[in-house]
Motif scaffolding. Structure first.
Motif, PDB file in Angstrom:
ATOM      1  N   UNK A  94      -0.788  16.562   4.977  1.00  0.00           N
ATOM      2  CA  UNK A  94      -0.722  15.508   3.709  1.00  0.00           C
ATOM      3  C   UNK A  94       0.929  15.660   3.478  1.00  0.00           C
ATOM      4  N   UNK A  95       1.199  14.409   2.529  1.00  0.00           N
ATOM      5  CA  UNK A  95       2.553  14.499   2.034  1.00  0.00           C
ATOM      6  C   UNK A  95       2.589  13.958   0.453  1.00  0.00           C
ATOM      7  N   UNK A  96       3.524  14.299  -0.122  1.00  0.00           N
ATOM      8  CA  UNK A  96       3.618  13.644  -1.625  1.00  0.00           C
ATOM      9  C   UNK A  96       4.638  12.586  -1.559  1.00  0.00           C
ATOM     10  N   UNK A  97       4.475  11.913  -2.364  1.00  0.00           N
ATOM     11  CA  UNK A  97       5.529  10.706  -2.633  1.00  0.00           C
ATOM     12  C   UNK A  97       5.945  10.432  -4.189  1.00  0.00           C
ATOM     13  N   UNK A 154       0.677  -1.345   7.632  1.00  0.00           N
ATOM     14  CA  UNK A 154       1.206  -1.271   8.770  1.00  0.00           C
ATOM     15  C   UNK A 154       1.196  -2.449   9.560  1.00  0.00           C
ATOM     16  N   UNK A 155       2.355  -3.067   9.746  1.00  0.00           N
ATOM     17  CA  UNK A 155       2.549  -4.423  10.499  1.00  0.00           C
ATOM     18  C   UNK A 155       2.044  -5.450   9.492  1.00  0.00           C
ATOM     19  N   UNK A 156       1.994  -5.336   8.043  1.00  0.00           N
ATOM     20  CA  UNK A 156       1.592  -6.286   7.058  1.00  0.00           C
ATOM     21  C   UNK A 156       0.017  -6.351   6.965  1.00  0.00           C
ATOM     22  N   UNK A 157      -0.846  -5.347   7.452  1.00  0.00           N
ATOM     23  CA  UNK A 157      -1.960  -4.998   7.059  1.00  0.00           C
ATOM     24  C   UNK A 157      -2.130  -3.830   6.428  1.00  0.00           C
ATOM     25  N   UNK A 158      -3.173  -4.039   5.475  1.00  0.00           N
ATOM     26  CA  UNK A 158      -3.337  -2.912   4.522  1.00  0.00           C
ATOM     27  C   UNK A 158      -4.188  -1.924   5.156  1.00  0.00           C
ATOM     28  N   UNK A 159      -3.679  -0.441   5.236  1.00  0.00           N
ATOM     29  CA  UNK A 159      -4.580   0.545   5.851  1.00  0.00           C
ATOM     30  C   UNK A 159      -5.029   1.347   5.049  1.00  0.00           C
ATOM     31  N   UNK A 160      -4.774   1.365   3.718  1.00  0.00           N
ATOM     32  CA  UNK A 160      -5.428   2.546   2.770  1.00  0.00           C
ATOM     33  C   UNK A 160      -5.048   1.956   1.499  1.00  0.00           C
ATOM     34  N   UNK A 161      -5.663   2.392   0.647  1.00  0.00           N
ATOM     35  CA  UNK A 161      -5.452   2.133  -0.822  1.00  0.00           C
ATOM     36  C   UNK A 161      -5.196   3.226  -1.699  1.00  0.00           C
ATOM     37  N   UNK A 162      -4.160   3.605  -2.238  1.00  0.00           N
ATOM     38  CA  UNK A 162      -3.803   4.920  -2.784  1.00  0.00           C
ATOM     39  C   UNK A 162      -3.901   4.930  -4.220  1.00  0.00           C
ATOM     40  N   UNK A 163      -4.582   5.616  -5.085  1.00  0.00           N
ATOM     41  CA  UNK A 163      -4.421   5.884  -6.295  1.00  0.00           C
ATOM     42  C   UNK A 163      -3.416   7.040  -6.874  1.00  0.00           C
ATOM     43  N   UNK A 164      -2.692   6.592  -7.614  1.00  0.00           N
ATOM     44  CA  UNK A 164      -1.524   7.574  -8.116  1.00  0.00           C
ATOM     45  C   UNK A 164      -1.443   7.944  -9.397  1.00  0.00           C
ATOM     46  N   UNK A 165      -0.356   8.663  -9.738  1.00  0.00           N
ATOM     47  CA  UNK A 165      -0.191   9.051 -11.219  1.00  0.00           C
ATOM     48  C   UNK A 165       1.288   8.449 -11.733  1.00  0.00           C
ATOM     49  N   UNK A 212      -4.226  10.974  -7.021  1.00  0.00           N
ATOM     50  CA  UNK A 212      -3.628  11.252  -8.311  1.00  0.00           C
ATOM     51  C   UNK A 212      -3.916  12.474  -9.022  1.00  0.00           C
ATOM     52  N   UNK A 213      -4.000  13.611  -8.129  1.00  0.00           N
ATOM     53  CA  UNK A 213      -4.379  14.905  -8.623  1.00  0.00           C
ATOM     54  C   UNK A 213      -3.012  15.815  -8.735  1.00  0.00           C
ATOM     55  N   UNK A 214      -3.025  16.553  -9.582  1.00  0.00           N
ATOM     56  CA  UNK A 214      -1.558  17.214  -9.832  1.00  0.00           C
ATOM     57  C   UNK A 214      -1.070  18.040  -8.356  1.00  0.00           C
ATOM     58  N   UNK A 215      -2.202  18.557  -7.729  1.00  0.00           N
ATOM     59  CA  UNK A 215      -1.752  19.557  -6.680  1.00  0.00           C
ATOM     60  C   UNK A 215      -2.801  19.240  -5.448  1.00  0.00           C
ATOM     61  N   UNK A 216      -2.393  19.698  -4.346  1.00  0.00           N
ATOM     62  CA  UNK A 216      -3.355  19.320  -3.027  1.00  0.00           C
ATOM     63  C   UNK A 216      -3.248  20.774  -2.240  1.00  0.00           C
TER      64      UNK A 216
END
Length: 545
Positions: free
Chosen positions: A104-107, A26-37, A80-84
């Motif tokens: 929540x959202x999936x990406x 957000x505006x060049x600043x890291x807001x969160x670190x996301x672990x995916x699959x 990184x979980x298959x469902x939420x």
């Protein structure tokens, strides 16, 4: 450039391979670190259950969504979980799979190196405001295919609150700023995309908003929101089987049944007091959702007549039909269409429709706010002699007539009229989808019902597809992918399987649309019954609540 990814190798998973790590910006600043699959077969990365708002629990229950709080150190989000968890709804009251903490959202994004920020497609699920989930449609195969033809994009599907938790009615909800919470959830999700998508390699200035069925309806409500101010959150619309008036016209907050339903729910939760709304915010969720379902069953109605969007005068400043007629919507390139038979699965097959009286009796139960004389006039436009007994046993000789009436009122005419209205201000492409997928298990009498197009677009790919299915699926996907990337379905449609037609704009002067069929893909004159649609448009105020 590399799509702004910080990918850490060596974190092995049995199915998906390595886990990517992305820093949402957000505006060049890291807001969160996301672990995916990572799915190495499809060459995609998937992030499931990314929160875009504070959990709407405790004092935030039945309140507009709150943005995530900024933290001194970016938190790590395990996506990184298959469902939420799904949102509680009439379709899911099970605490094992549903939760209030569901915003929540999936990406899904392609793996690779790209020389530009990628377009983004935000998809809103259907379910008549009372069911559905972001997982109903998986964009993985479509994203993978798009990247394979050098038209990469990012797919996002969004959860939003449903039923009473998302669409409470009654004057108490109005006094507490609690109308249309589900729509406000969607709006905040779009803001999250704008603020964070660059960290995933996405272009915040190229977001296409869309959905299917009532999800497409809600997407058009976002076009209408705040008098048509889209706040630069999206710049194109992709609407499958939906329009602003696609559901029975949404009511004002003063619609009497809204208050009756609220009072009934408050009574069932022992919250019938001057501070009933505050009480409902604090009652155990199991008690609240149980009462929510009981109110629905006792209303003897369809879900979106019990919990739904309202014309609150603020977010939704007027009835959608009125706002559309007054061009109070964001004028954006729009791709819209529907299946040939749409709402066949909504008409009961046990009602034995054989007479006008029987049809009117059925209509008056579910449209009890409409003058019976108006309903009789509408039914009279559909001659009984024009219809054959083609429904299942018990449905009655006039079942297909009822299907036609419902389709014109709630599907065909709203989409047709919206296409005309939007085309006065922006480019519109319209289609009709006329094919059943080989994996379809719906009864044959439902024909090409709502959702028949989804497997051709999103999968699953059949194990033994026919050549015709392959051609149709590839063609449909290429047009849609081209629109997502270029806001024009004709820009990237060179097919390896068959030459594709030029998809002409839908205009008042021509009214041509693209027909998707297993036998052919070509332009046709929109076959909608214009006399009936003119009647629906002229009488839209008779159906307002």
């Amino acid at each position: 450039m590399k799509a702004s990814l910080l990918v850490i190798a060596g974190l092995a998973l049995s199915v998906f391979g390595r886990r990517p790590i992305v820093c949402g910006e957000d505006a060049g600043v890291c807001q969160a670190v996301y672990r995916g699959l990572r799915n190495d077969k499809l060459k995609i990365e998937k992030y499931v259950g990314i929160p875009y708002a504070q959990p709407p629990v405790g004092k935030l229950r039945l309140q507009p969504p709150k943005p995530l709080a900024h933290m001194a150190a970016p938190p790590t989000v395990d996506a990184s979980k298959p469902t939420s968890k799904q949102c509680y709804s009439l379709a899911n009251l099970n605490s094992a799979t549903a939760s209030e903490d569901c915003l929540t959202l999936d990406l899904v994004m392609p793996v690779g190196t790209f020389d530009h920020l990628l377009p983004v497609y935000v998809f809103l699920h259907g379910g008549d405001f009372n069911g559905g989930d972001k997982s109903d449609v998986d964009g993985s195969e479509l994203v993978s295919y798009a990247a394979s033809i050098n038209q990469p994009f990012i797919f996002i599907s969004v959860n939003y609150r449903l039923s009473f938790l998302g669409f409470p009615g009654g004057s108490e909800a109005g006094k507490s700023n609690a109308y249309n919470l589900g729509l406000k959830d969607q709006r905040l999700a779009l803001q999250w995309v704008k603020d964070n998508i660059k960290g995933f390699g996405g272009n915040k200035d190229h977001v296409v908003l869309g959905g299917q069925a009532s999800g497409a309806d809600t997407a058009t409500y976002q076009m209408l929101a705040n008098g048509g101010n889209n706040e630069y959150l999206f710049r194109g619309m992709l609407l499958e089987s939906g329009a602003a008036t696609g559901a029975t016209p949404i009511p004002l907050p003063t619609y009497p049944h809204w208050q009756m339903n609220y009072d009934s729910l408050a009574s069932k939760t022992n919250c019938s007091s001057a501070s009933s709304f505050s009480c409902l915010q604090n009652v155990p969720i199991e008690k609240l959702t149980s009462a929510m379902y009981a109110v629905f069953t006792e209303a003897y109605s369809i879900p979106h007549h019990v919990y739904a969007v309202v014309s609150d005068g603020v977010f939704m400043q007027d009835y959608p039909s009125v706002a559309m007629a007054q061009s109070k919507f964001a004028s954006l390139p729009t791709l819209t269409g529907q299946t040939t038979d749409e709402l066949t699965d909504r008409i009961p097959t046990f009602a034995n429709f054989t007479t006008d009286e029987g049809i009117l009796g059925f209509a008056q139960v579910f449209l009890n706010y409409v003058d019976p004389a108006v309903l009789a006039e509408e039914v009279g436009m559909y001659k009984s002699s024009d219809y054959q007994d083609i429904g299942p046993p018990g449905s009655g000789t006039q079942w297909s007539r009822v299907v036609d009436i419902d389709n014109d009122l709630q599907a065909f005419c709203p989409v047709y009229q919206a296409a005309l209205q939007i085309s006065e201000k922006a480019a519109v492409w319209k289609y009709r989808f006329n094919a059943r997928h080989s994996t379809s298990t719906t009864p044959a009498y439902l024909k090409i019902n709502q959702g028949s197009d989804l497997p051709f677009l999103f999968g699953p790919t059949p194990l033994n597809p026919t050549t015709q299915e392959d051609i149709l699926a590839e063609s449909y996907k290429r047009y849609i992918i081209s629109f997502i990337n270029h806001l024009d379905p004709n820009k990237a449609v060179n097919s390896t399987m068959a030459p594709l037609s030029q998809w002409d704009n839908f205009r008042n002067s021509s009214q041509n649309q693209l027909l998707f069929d297993l036998a052919q893909i070509n332009m046709e004159y929109d076959p909608v019954n214009r006399e009936r649609c003119l009647w629906v448009e002229e009488h839209h105020k008779d159906f307002l609540r």
